[in-house]
Design a protein around this motif. Structure first.
Motif, short mmCIF file in Angstrom:
data_model
loop_
_atom_site.label_atom_id
_atom_site.label_comp_id
_atom_site.label_asym_id
_atom_site.label_seq_id
_atom_site.Cartn_x
_atom_site.Cartn_y
_atom_site.Cartn_z
N UNK A 103 0.76 -1.12 -0.15
CA UNK A 103 0.01 0.02 -0.02
C UNK A 103 0.72 1.25 0.00
N UNK A 104 1.90 1.13 0.65
CA UNK A 104 2.95 2.67 0.79
C UNK A 104 4.07 2.59 -0.30
N UNK A 105 4.68 1.48 -0.85
CA UNK A 105 5.74 1.64 -1.70
C UNK A 105 5.36 2.14 -3.06
N UNK A 106 3.90 2.17 -3.36
CA UNK A 106 3.54 2.54 -4.69
C UNK A 106 2.57 3.95 -4.49
N UNK A 107 2.99 4.97 -4.89
CA UNK A 107 1.94 6.32 -4.51
C UNK A 107 0.64 6.12 -5.32
N UNK A 108 0.49 5.29 -6.14
CA UNK A 108 -0.75 5.24 -6.86
C UNK A 108 -1.74 4.22 -5.78
N UNK A 109 -0.97 3.20 -5.40
CA UNK A 109 -1.60 2.42 -4.20
C UNK A 109 -2.10 3.37 -3.18
N UNK A 110 -1.19 4.05 -2.68
CA UNK A 110 -1.33 4.74 -1.15
C UNK A 110 -2.59 5.75 -1.52
N UNK A 111 -2.72 6.37 -2.99
CA UNK A 111 -3.69 7.47 -3.04
C UNK A 111 -4.90 6.64 -2.98
N UNK A 112 -5.23 5.22 -3.56
CA UNK A 112 -6.60 4.74 -3.46
C UNK A 112 -6.60 4.28 -1.85
N UNK A 113 -5.77 3.86 -1.23
CA UNK A 113 -5.68 3.57 -0.01
C UNK A 113 -6.41 4.68 1.04
N UNK A 242 -1.80 -1.32 9.90
CA UNK A 242 -1.70 -2.35 10.84
C UNK A 242 -0.59 -3.12 10.69
N UNK A 243 0.50 -2.69 10.97
CA UNK A 243 1.84 -3.21 10.72
C UNK A 243 2.88 -2.87 11.86
N UNK A 244 4.09 -3.16 11.85
CA UNK A 244 5.04 -3.10 12.95
C UNK A 244 5.88 -1.87 12.36
N UNK A 245 6.65 -1.13 13.32
CA UNK A 245 7.93 -0.61 12.99
C UNK A 245 7.71 0.97 12.67
N UNK A 246 8.29 1.69 11.84
CA UNK A 246 8.36 2.81 11.59
C UNK A 246 7.24 3.42 10.32
N UNK A 247 6.41 4.47 10.78
CA UNK A 247 5.85 4.93 9.42
C UNK A 247 5.89 6.52 9.51
N UNK A 248 6.57 6.94 8.21
CA UNK A 248 6.90 8.42 8.17
C UNK A 248 5.82 8.83 7.31
N UNK A 249 5.11 9.76 7.46
CA UNK A 249 4.09 10.38 6.56
C UNK A 249 4.42 11.90 6.19
N UNK A 250 4.24 12.13 4.80
CA UNK A 250 4.26 13.58 4.64
C UNK A 250 3.04 13.90 4.24
N UNK A 251 2.82 15.10 4.73
CA UNK A 251 1.49 16.09 4.64
C UNK A 251 1.78 17.42 3.96
N UNK A 264 2.28 11.25 1.40
CA UNK A 264 2.79 9.64 1.06
C UNK A 264 3.37 9.08 2.55
N UNK A 265 3.43 7.90 2.57
CA UNK A 265 4.00 7.11 3.72
C UNK A 265 5.09 6.36 3.39
N UNK A 266 6.14 6.26 4.27
CA UNK A 266 7.28 5.44 4.01
C UNK A 266 7.60 4.64 5.48
#
Ligand SMILES: Nc1ncnc2c1ncn2[C@@H]1O[C@H](COP(=O)(O)OP(=O)(O)O)[C@@H](O)[C@H]1O
Ligand SMILES: [Mg+2]
Length: 364
Positions: A103-113, A242-251, A264-266
């Motif tokens: 969901x996050x490594x592809x910006x198109x998937x992130x948009x639909x998410x 719903x996962x573990x670790x680090x989520x860095x988000x850009x707004x 986006x989310x990294x």
């Protein structure tokens, strides 16, 4: 406690912490000339991919695996390895799972998410040819995959779009948002998440200057924008991943429209972490170690919270006074220098804005 780290490039950031905690460290790396190979207790040079690390983890009977990978492409292999090794061998891998990475490594998937979970994101369309464009100029053209501003172009007219299509045959086309760029780190483990303070990364420009090249500030203090909204939105996105670790988000925040947009989310260690640590005392990489040790909890994070003003400045090559040991930590320093020679940045913190100004003058 024995931990396998995958990738050496970021290891110097946490070496001191791993030692402090008395953890036995094993590291795998695919590049024998990589940096930091002298730091862990044991190093194995393995072929690219996750087979090597997996074998080492099993044969050395490690208690946990922490991937320290700061780039996108290997994340999906790491995620697959995580699911395999956790279910077959019960060794926890402190990283994102397959769904979150997809969901996050592809910006198109992130948009639909974002659309699916009701998070506001800039208007967009998938362009297969320039003449399909329906949004008004300026627009931002991107590829699904990429980081650090790679393959991103701000198009001001049809000619720009046509030019972009000489190189690519598809584009994620997004309305240009005029406003402030904000990043935030969320850390999470076993269903518990905490959103750390948002960081201000400058205003968007019509040239598309990437935040990597701007001066940044923590905490984010943007007129009209409530940091609680940023934290709440980021927290919700992380929870739904719903996962573990680090989520860095850009707004981005549009002052004109008074609207926060998710970009986006990294799901990996990222460049925001020094400012986050400077601002609030929580270091996302150290927290990965705590997750591995079973010592991550919301209470432990809240107990660590500190409140500083901080800034990060690109300086090229740092020539100021030497930092105290551990150099990559704010434990005994009010500044940390990081990044490769020629592209170094300095992150500085202080208890007041005035004191921060003085420190900036002293150090840069
Ligand atoms: N919709 C937009 N409006 C204005 N600027 C944008 C927009 N999208 C991207 N940018 C600019 O391009 C930079 C990189 O975009 P981003 O989607 O975060 O990709 P990357 O993965 O390369 O960081 C952003 O930080 C911002 O400066
Ligand atoms: Mg970005």
């Amino acid at each position: 406690m024995k931990i396998l780290f995958i990738g050496s490039r970021l290891y110097d950031d946490i070496d001191y912490y791993v030692r402090e905690k008395g953890i036995e460290s094993i590291l795998t790396e695919s590049n024998e000339d990589a940096i930091n190979l002298d730091l862990p207790d044991q190093v194995f040079i393995v072929p690219r991919g996750m087979d090597g690390p997996k074998q080492i983890a099993i044969t050395h009977d490690v208690d946990a695996i922490i991937p320290l990978i700061g780039i996108d492409p290997p994340l999906i292999q790491v995620a697959r390895m995580k699911e395999e090794i956790e279910s077959e061998y019960g060794i926890p891998v402190i990283a994102s799972n397959v769904r979150a990475v997809e969901l996050t490594s592809n910006k198109i998937n992130t948009k639909s998410f974002y659309k699916e979970i009701g998070v506001v994101t800039p208007e967009y369309q998938i362009l297969n040819a320039p003449d399909e464009l329906a949004l008004e100029f300026p627009v931002v053209l991107k590829q699904g995959e990429g980081q650090g501003g790679k393959d991103i172009k701000i198009a001001h007219n049809m000619e720009d779009v046509t030019q972009y299509f000489e190189e690519f045959d598809q584009a994620l086309c997004e309305e240009f948002i005029e406003g402030s760029e904000i990043s935030i780190e969320v850390i999470g483990f076993n269903g518990e998440y905490v959103a750390l303070p948002p960081i201000y990364k400058g205003e968007t420009t019509l040239e598309g200057t990437h935040p990597l090249n701007k001066v940044k500030l923590g905490p984010c203090l943007v007129d009209g924008l409530d940091n609680n909204l940023v934290q709440e939105t980021a927290y919700n996105v992380a929870r739904k991943l719903d996962s573990d670790g680090i989520f860095e988000m850009d707004f981005m925040y549009s002052h004109k429209r008074d609207q926060l947009y998710a970009i986006e989310v990294n799901t990996r260690p990222n460049g925001t972490r020094y400012l986050t640590t400077a601002t609030c005392g929580v270091n996302s990489l150290c927290e990965l170690v705590n997750m591995a040790c079973g010592e991550f909890s919301l209470k432990s994070i809240f107990d660590k919270l500190e409140y500083y003003y901080s800034t990060e400045i690109p300086i090229g090559n740092y020539e100021g006074p030497e930092a105290s040991e551990p150099k990559k930590s704010f434990d005994n320093n009010n500044f940390v220098v990081h990044g490769p020679a020629g592209y170094q940045r300095i992150t500085i913190r202080a208890k007041s804005k005035k004191e921060l100004e003085n420190l900036i003058n002293e150090l840069t």
